[in-house]
Write a protein that holds these residues in place. Structure first.
Motif, mmCIF file in Angstrom:
data_model
loop_
_atom_site.group_PDB
_atom_site.id
_atom_site.type_symbol
_atom_site.label_atom_id
_atom_site.label_comp_id
_atom_site.label_asym_id
_atom_site.label_seq_id
_atom_site.Cartn_x
_atom_site.Cartn_y
_atom_site.Cartn_z
ATOM 1 N N UNK A 48 12.982 45.149 -34.828
ATOM 2 C CA UNK A 48 14.138 44.456 -34.251
ATOM 3 C C UNK A 48 14.339 44.868 -32.793
ATOM 4 N N UNK A 49 14.278 46.154 -32.511
ATOM 5 C CA UNK A 49 14.462 46.647 -31.144
ATOM 6 C C UNK A 49 13.376 46.087 -30.230
ATOM 7 N N UNK A 50 12.149 46.053 -30.729
ATOM 8 C CA UNK A 50 11.042 45.531 -29.933
ATOM 9 C C UNK A 50 11.266 44.064 -29.598
ATOM 10 N N UNK A 51 11.660 43.269 -30.579
ATOM 11 C CA UNK A 51 11.909 41.844 -30.343
ATOM 12 C C UNK A 51 13.134 41.658 -29.440
ATOM 13 N N UNK A 52 14.103 42.538 -29.517
ATOM 14 C CA UNK A 52 15.311 42.432 -28.695
ATOM 15 C C UNK A 52 15.001 42.543 -27.206
ATOM 16 N N UNK A 53 13.858 43.131 -26.845
ATOM 17 C CA UNK A 53 13.461 43.222 -25.443
ATOM 18 C C UNK A 53 13.218 41.860 -24.813
ATOM 19 N N UNK A 54 13.012 40.842 -25.618
ATOM 20 C CA UNK A 54 12.790 39.492 -25.084
ATOM 21 C C UNK A 54 14.088 38.808 -24.717
ATOM 22 N N UNK A 55 15.226 39.381 -25.089
ATOM 23 C CA UNK A 55 16.509 38.784 -24.781
ATOM 24 C C UNK A 55 17.012 37.831 -25.849
ATOM 25 N N UNK A 56 16.365 37.815 -27.007
ATOM 26 C CA UNK A 56 16.747 36.878 -28.067
ATOM 27 C C UNK A 56 18.116 37.167 -28.665
ATOM 28 N N UNK A 57 18.578 38.396 -28.547
ATOM 29 C CA UNK A 57 19.884 38.711 -29.139
ATOM 30 C C UNK A 57 21.034 38.462 -28.169
ATOM 31 N N UNK A 58 20.713 37.981 -26.967
ATOM 32 C CA UNK A 58 21.749 37.664 -25.995
ATOM 33 C C UNK A 58 22.434 38.910 -25.475
ATOM 34 N N UNK A 59 23.747 38.830 -25.319
ATOM 35 C CA UNK A 59 24.499 39.950 -24.762
ATOM 36 C C UNK A 59 25.174 40.782 -25.852
ATOM 37 N N UNK A 60 24.732 40.620 -27.092
ATOM 38 C CA UNK A 60 25.300 41.383 -28.208
ATOM 39 C C UNK A 60 25.140 42.880 -27.989
ATOM 40 N N UNK A 61 23.942 43.283 -27.562
ATOM 41 C CA UNK A 61 23.668 44.683 -27.220
ATOM 42 C C UNK A 61 23.172 44.677 -25.776
ATOM 43 N N UNK A 62 23.755 45.500 -24.892
ATOM 44 C CA UNK A 62 23.287 45.522 -23.504
ATOM 45 C C UNK A 62 21.797 45.873 -23.414
ATOM 46 N N UNK A 63 21.110 45.207 -22.493
ATOM 47 C CA UNK A 63 19.661 45.361 -22.374
ATOM 48 C C UNK A 63 19.253 46.789 -22.022
ATOM 49 N N UNK A 64 20.085 47.522 -21.271
ATOM 50 C CA UNK A 64 19.685 48.896 -20.940
ATOM 51 C C UNK A 64 19.639 49.777 -22.189
ATOM 52 N N UNK A 65 20.484 49.519 -23.188
ATOM 53 C CA UNK A 65 20.405 50.263 -24.454
ATOM 54 C C UNK A 65 19.120 49.919 -25.208
ATOM 55 N N UNK A 66 18.760 48.646 -25.161
ATOM 56 C CA UNK A 66 17.511 48.204 -25.810
ATOM 57 C C UNK A 66 16.318 48.903 -25.153
ATOM 58 N N UNK A 67 16.327 48.978 -23.831
ATOM 59 C CA UNK A 67 15.218 49.639 -23.128
ATOM 60 C C UNK A 67 15.143 51.122 -23.482
ATOM 61 N N UNK A 68 16.288 51.787 -23.505
ATOM 62 C CA UNK A 68 16.302 53.215 -23.862
ATOM 63 C C UNK A 68 15.778 53.400 -25.291
ATOM 64 N N UNK A 69 16.198 52.536 -26.218
ATOM 65 C CA UNK A 69 15.721 52.628 -27.605
ATOM 66 C C UNK A 69 14.212 52.403 -27.675
ATOM 67 N N UNK A 70 13.699 51.496 -26.855
ATOM 68 C CA UNK A 70 12.259 51.235 -26.847
ATOM 69 C C UNK A 70 11.498 52.430 -26.292
#
Length: 195
Positions: free
Chosen positions: A115-137
């Motif tokens: 899920x985190x990997x796919x979230x890097x594409x922006x598919x989840x919108x602004x639900x989770x800020x992208x910088x958190x997604x990057x840190x998780x990745x």
């Protein structure tokens, strides 16, 4: 007053004066063509990077989903590919004996990684800020880098127990897979920083 003759004279006057920032027809068209060429090159590079990012996301997400399903299969009694999946002591007994709950927790973790990997594409919108997604990745990349390095006993490049079936499979398959996942997980956020 603003006849074509007057405009041409004013344009020639400005060309002779070389006043910067004043519109000049010849310069305008040459700049516009070079900007158009540069814009196309930038667009092509952006598309290439985006396609590469989607390719890396697809590979990592599919690997995580496959491994998650495999752990669910093992948790409910499956035995395919289980023989060399757990580290073995020198004496031949398993170093780990994970139960059903532990195996399902690993499966859930791998699904979250997908899920985190796919979230890097922006598919989840602004639900989770992208910088958190990057840190998780990056965190995922760190986990798999540490797994590739190992515990200095049973797993990874630094293992001391090397003669078992698991150790051979670890060297042949698991370490390269962990390094690949780590490399892709490091690359994905770097490629999507503009989002």
């Amino acid at each position: 007053m603003n006849s074509p003759q007057d405009i041409k004279q004013a344009s020639n006057f400005l060309l002779k004066m070389r006043i910067p920032g004043i519109w000049n027809e010849r310069k305008y068209f040459s700049v516009r063509n070079s900007v158009k060429t540069e814009s196309i090159a930038i667009l092509r590079a952006f598309l290439a990077i985006t396609m590469m990012m989607f390719f890396l996301v697809a590979i990592n997400a599919l690997i995580f989903l496959f491994l998650s399903c495999l752990h669910i299969y093992w948790a409910f009694g499956g035995s395919w590919a289980l023989e060399n999946a757990l580290p073995v002591c020198s004496s031949g007994e398993k170093a780990l004996q994970p139960g059903k709950a532990g195996t399902l927790i690993v499966a859930l973790g791998l699904a979250i990684f997908a899920f985190i990997t796919v979230a890097n594409t922006g598919l989840i919108g602004s639900f989770i800020p992208m910088n958190y997604i990057h840190v998780a990745t990056y965190f995922i990349a760190g986990i798999f880098s540490l797994r590739a390095i190992g515990d200095f006993k049973y797993i990874g490049m630094m293992k001391s127990v090397k003669g078992t079936g698991f150790a051979k499979e670890d060297t042949r398959t698991y370490i390269p897979l962990c390094l690949l996942i780590s490399l892709f997980s490091l690359s994905i956020p770097l490629m999507s920083c503009g989002q």
